[in-house]
Design an enzyme around this catalytic site. Structure first.
Site, PDB file in Angstrom:
ATOM      1  N   ARG A  81       8.956  45.902   6.743  1.00  0.00           N
ATOM      2  CA  ARG A  81       9.956  46.834   6.220  1.00  0.00           C
ATOM      3  C   ARG A  81       9.910  46.862   4.706  1.00  0.00           C
ATOM      4  O   ARG A  81       9.499  45.894   4.079  1.00  0.00           O
ATOM      5  CB  ARG A  81      11.356  46.342   6.579  1.00  0.00           C
ATOM      6  CG  ARG A  81      11.736  46.479   7.996  1.00  0.00           C
ATOM      7  CD  ARG A  81      13.048  45.737   8.217  1.00  0.00           C
ATOM      8  NE  ARG A  81      14.185  46.621   8.091  1.00  0.00           N
ATOM      9  CZ  ARG A  81      14.616  47.393   9.082  1.00  0.00           C
ATOM     10  NH1 ARG A  81      14.017  47.388  10.243  1.00  0.00           N
ATOM     11  NH2 ARG A  81      15.661  48.172   8.920  1.00  0.00           N
TER      12      ARG A  81
ATOM     13  N   GLU B 201      17.314  56.546  15.056  1.00  0.00           N
ATOM     14  CA  GLU B 201      18.504  56.589  15.911  1.00  0.00           C
ATOM     15  C   GLU B 201      19.543  57.356  15.092  1.00  0.00           C
ATOM     16  O   GLU B 201      19.794  56.975  13.948  1.00  0.00           O
ATOM     17  CB  GLU B 201      19.035  55.173  16.145  1.00  0.00           C
ATOM     18  CG  GLU B 201      18.145  54.294  16.973  1.00  0.00           C
ATOM     19  CD  GLU B 201      18.690  52.864  16.993  1.00  0.00           C
ATOM     20  OE1 GLU B 201      19.587  52.590  17.795  1.00  0.00           O
ATOM     21  OE2 GLU B 201      18.220  52.043  16.195  1.00  0.00           O
TER      22      GLU B 201
ATOM     23  N   LYS C  15      21.637  49.934   7.326  1.00  0.00           N
ATOM     24  CA  LYS C  15      22.763  50.837   7.618  1.00  0.00           C
ATOM     25  C   LYS C  15      24.090  50.089   7.666  1.00  0.00           C
ATOM     26  O   LYS C  15      25.110  50.585   7.205  1.00  0.00           O
ATOM     27  CB  LYS C  15      22.534  51.509   8.971  1.00  0.00           C
ATOM     28  CG  LYS C  15      21.771  52.811   8.881  1.00  0.00           C
ATOM     29  CD  LYS C  15      21.577  53.410  10.263  1.00  0.00           C
ATOM     30  CE  LYS C  15      20.132  53.335  10.658  1.00  0.00           C
ATOM     31  NZ  LYS C  15      19.799  53.785  11.983  1.00  0.00           N
TER      32      LYS C  15
HETATM   33  P1  ATP Z   1      18.455  49.763   9.385  1.00  0.00           P
HETATM   34  O1  ATP Z   1      18.045  48.482  10.031  1.00  0.00           O
HETATM   35  O2  ATP Z   1      18.132  49.850   7.950  1.00  0.00           O
HETATM   36  O3  ATP Z   1      19.852  50.066   9.619  1.00  0.00           O
HETATM   37  P2  ATP Z   1      17.116  50.999  11.556  1.00  0.00           P
HETATM   38  O4  ATP Z   1      15.812  50.323  11.730  1.00  0.00           O
HETATM   39  O5  ATP Z   1      18.213  50.624  12.471  1.00  0.00           O
HETATM   40  O6  ATP Z   1      17.568  50.896  10.049  1.00  0.00           O
HETATM   41  P3  ATP Z   1      16.248  53.414  12.811  1.00  0.00           P
HETATM   42  O7  ATP Z   1      16.913  54.738  12.856  1.00  0.00           O
HETATM   43  O8  ATP Z   1      16.179  52.622  14.041  1.00  0.00           O
HETATM   44  O9  ATP Z   1      16.943  52.559  11.662  1.00  0.00           O
HETATM   45  O10 ATP Z   1      14.807  53.535  12.164  1.00  0.00           O
HETATM   46  C1  ATP Z   1      13.872  54.562  12.388  1.00  0.00           C
HETATM   47  C2  ATP Z   1      12.531  54.049  11.965  1.00  0.00           C
HETATM   48  O11 ATP Z   1      12.531  53.684  10.590  1.00  0.00           O
HETATM   49  C3  ATP Z   1      12.129  52.813  12.738  1.00  0.00           C
HETATM   50  O12 ATP Z   1      10.795  52.975  13.172  1.00  0.00           O
HETATM   51  C4  ATP Z   1      12.244  51.692  11.751  1.00  0.00           C
HETATM   52  O13 ATP Z   1      11.315  50.696  12.011  1.00  0.00           O
HETATM   53  C5  ATP Z   1      11.975  52.397  10.418  1.00  0.00           C
HETATM   54  N1  ATP Z   1      12.622  51.699   9.315  1.00  0.00           N
HETATM   55  C6  ATP Z   1      13.932  51.418   9.161  1.00  0.00           C
HETATM   56  N2  ATP Z   1      14.164  50.725   8.026  1.00  0.00           N
HETATM   57  C7  ATP Z   1      12.967  50.569   7.423  1.00  0.00           C
HETATM   58  C8  ATP Z   1      12.531  49.942   6.217  1.00  0.00           C
HETATM   59  N3  ATP Z   1      13.385  49.318   5.402  1.00  0.00           N
HETATM   60  N4  ATP Z   1      11.213  49.991   5.924  1.00  0.00           N
HETATM   61  C9  ATP Z   1      10.353  50.612   6.741  1.00  0.00           C
HETATM   62  N5  ATP Z   1      10.685  51.221   7.882  1.00  0.00           N
HETATM   63  C10 ATP Z   1      11.978  51.204   8.238  1.00  0.00           C
HETATM   64 MG    MG Z   2      17.868  50.225  14.499  1.00  0.00          MG
END
Ligand code: ATP
Ligand code: MG
Length: 554
Positions: A259, A34, A269
């Site tokens: 994760r 995103e 984030k």
């Molecule tokens: P965060 O929760 O850290 O703010 P997010 O999941 O909201 O991150 P996205 O842009 O939605 O961020 O993530 C894009 C992809 O990266 C998704 O498929 C998510 O599952 C994966 N992802 C995000 N954080 C991790 C992590 N710590 N380990 C593995 N994959 C991750």
């Molecule tokens: Mg997210």
């Protein structure tokens, strides 16, 4: 080595699918950020996993922005994410955007309404929440649940036309208000949002929700395996429900994995944002953060990050990885790649009293002890030098093999010198050493075979360059910065120590940004890309793991 390693559970699933000719034996994955923030090392895990699986099975991995929430999304995030994925070494030539499917998603919503599987709900947001129930109590049906199809179509059209304010009406999937899975209690799939979108501008007044957008975008792209983190496990029934109701090109399989978490840092984030906004760090690319922008500025190499993601593997079990492992992957790569140079962080002046005052000579120094192909460079030597303050002790213990009064050491690539006298300031602090050199020891060996126990690094005081050096350390004091406390209360007050007037060998005046050098005996350093007008270096990592506990792993 790679071949011998048994694949992780996702690889096993895909292998079986390919063997069974599921999806005609094709594999298509995607990385779906995103664009509402900058990527961190956790995202790198997902990027490597998705691209590597596609590559391994001769398939394709799409970089797709899940950009359905204009309120939080920005072009700078899109640009940075693209640059990061490319930097990591993966293809970003044809980025895709969920927003490019807005028209198709809208049509899917109409299809759902027509099938009696979605309705316009006119409950205000707080009542929607109230009707939803809790983990222990079922929800209640919305009074608008049985609106006739025609009325739903008309209202949804008006939502699209911008007739209503935000929150006045929503489009909800008609599933089951008493489902034990709250995600299935008639989730909102479209809402009115009067915000300009970074790509579609003001074309739309309604935007699809993430859960609706994501699965359908996957299906439209022919994704075979939709890999996501564990928090989406409870969303999988909704993912499948939406695909099953609609006439989509395929039904991607969602598979969840744990994760990545790393000790001594935070990754989400939201938390990163707080550190930036409250000024605990110097922006999103602060080298202490594990954002990809920060790591790049710190001197992390893409290869070291890819290798780390490979080493930690993929599983369904949540765990916290040791920061030492990340740093050791970095050291392994830098040890191979980084040219060696000499730099003094805390200078102590040395005057060689028997060296001619007007003489300067050049000496050969190797750029890498194990890689002849990296060549040599010339360094200069004169009567006035700098050495590291810690390489001298006025009253050294037996085991100290560096310089002390009357002691002899080797200057790397140069001569043996002996300390004859010590100059102090009015506070008794040693500010200069008066030494002699032995001209017979040029290149570092004595013809009479006499040995010295220590070799120290140095720079020529007459042509060295002055630099500022940032010594970065862990951002948090505790392994789990959130245990029993707000994580900002656990910040390491010494995570950044700035040294001015460090003395570096002349060649570093032209150091290229992003290139990491090993300052012999002192660690790995790279030029700070944000302060190119001045000579500023960031410490990428120390030469050894100084945080490893006694008896702990190396
Ligand atoms: P965060 O929760 O850290 O703010 P997010 O999941 O909201 O991150 P996205 O842009 O939605 O961020 O993530 C894009 C992809 O990266 C998704 O498929 C998510 O599952 C994966 N992802 C995000 N954080 C991790 C992590 N710590 N380990 C593995 N994959 C991750
Ligand atoms: Mg997210």
């Amino acid at each position: 080595m790679q071949e011998e390693k048994k694949g992780h559970f996702i690889e096993t699933i895909i292998t079986e699918d390919v063997e069974n000719n599921k999806n005609d034996g094709q594999v298509c994955t995607r990385f779906p950020p995103e664009p509402n923030g900058f990527l961190h090392i956790g995202h790198a895990k997902s990027i490597c996993l998705n691209y590597n699986m596609a590559e391994k099975f001769n398939g394709k991995c799409n970089l797709r922005f899940d950009d359905s929430n204009p309120a939080k999304e920005k072009q700078i995030y899109i640009d940075s994410i693209m640059a990061n994925v490319k930097w990591l070494g993966f293809d970003v030539n044809t980025p895709l955007f969920a927003s490019d499917y807005f028209q198709r998603l809208y049509e899917f919503a109409i299809e759902l309404i027509k099938k009696g599987k979605a309705y316009v709900c006119s409950l205000p947001p707080d009542q929607i929440r109230e009707y939803r129930g809790t983990l222990t109590e079922p929800g209640k049906n919305s009074p608008f649940r049985d609106r006739p199809v025609e009325e739903n179509l008309e209202l949804f059209d008006q939502m699209k036309q911008g007739v209503f304010d935000e929150g006045q009406h929503t489009l909800r999937a008609k599933i089951d208000m008493s489902s034990p899975n709250i995600n299935l209690r008639d989730p909102i799939i479209y809402r009115v949002k009067k915000a300009a979108h970074p790509r579609t501008g003001t074309t739309w007044d309604i935007y699809p929700m993430y859960d609706f957008t994501h699965c359908l975008s996957d299906a439209l792209e022919g994704i075979t395996h939709s890999l996501c983190s564990l928090e989406f496990e409870d969303h999988r029934p909704l993912y499948d429900w939406i695909i099953e109701q609609l006439d989509t090109p395929c039904h991607p399989q969602q598979i969840e994995f744990a994760r990545m978490n790393i000790n001594y840092t935070v990754l989400s984030k939201r938390k990163l944002q707080r550190l930036v906004e409250e000024g605990h760090v110097d922006g999103w690319d602060d080298p202490r953060l594990h954002t990809l922008e920060g790591m790049k500025r710190r001197g992390y190499t893409p290869a070291s990050i890819r290798n780390f993601c490979d080493v930690i593997g993929v599983s369904k079990k949540e765990s916290r990885i040791d920061m030492g492992l990340l740093e050791s992957c970095l050291r392994d790569d830098l040890n191979e790649q980084a040219p060696r140079v000499m730099g003094i962080l805390n200078p102590l002046k040395v005057t060689i009293e028997n060296y001619p005052d007007d003489q300067t000579e050049t000496l050969d120094a190797v750029n890498h002890p194990k890689k002849e192909e990296m060549g040599k460079r010339q360094i200069t030597f004169s009567k006035e030098l700098y050495i590291e303050q810690t390489d001298f002790m006025e009253d050294p213990p037996k085991k100290f093999f560096r310089l002390g009064p009357g002691r002899e050491v080797r200057l790397r690539y140069a001569y043996f010198i002996t300390c004859k006298d010590v100059v102090k300031d009015e506070n008794g602090k040693v500010i200069e050493l008066i030494c002699t050199y032995d001209p017979e020891t040029r290149g570092g060996n004595a013809p009479d075979g006499r040995k010295v126990k220590g070799t120290i690094h140095w720079v020529n005081a007459r042509d060295c360059v002055d630099a500022t050096v940032n010594l970065y350390d862990r951002l948090f004091l505790d392994e789990d910065p959130e245990k029993d406390q707000d994580f900002v209360d656990n910040l390491n007050p010494d995570s950044l120590v700035t040294l001015d007037h460090c003395k570096l060998e002349t060649s570093l005046g032209q150091a290229e940004p992003e290139k990491v050098y090993q300052f012999e005996r002192m660690g790995y350093f790279c030029r700070d890309t944000k302060s190119l007008d001045n000579l500023v270096f960031n410490r990428t990592v120390t030469l050894r793991d100084t945080w490893a506990k006694v008896g702990g792993k190396k």
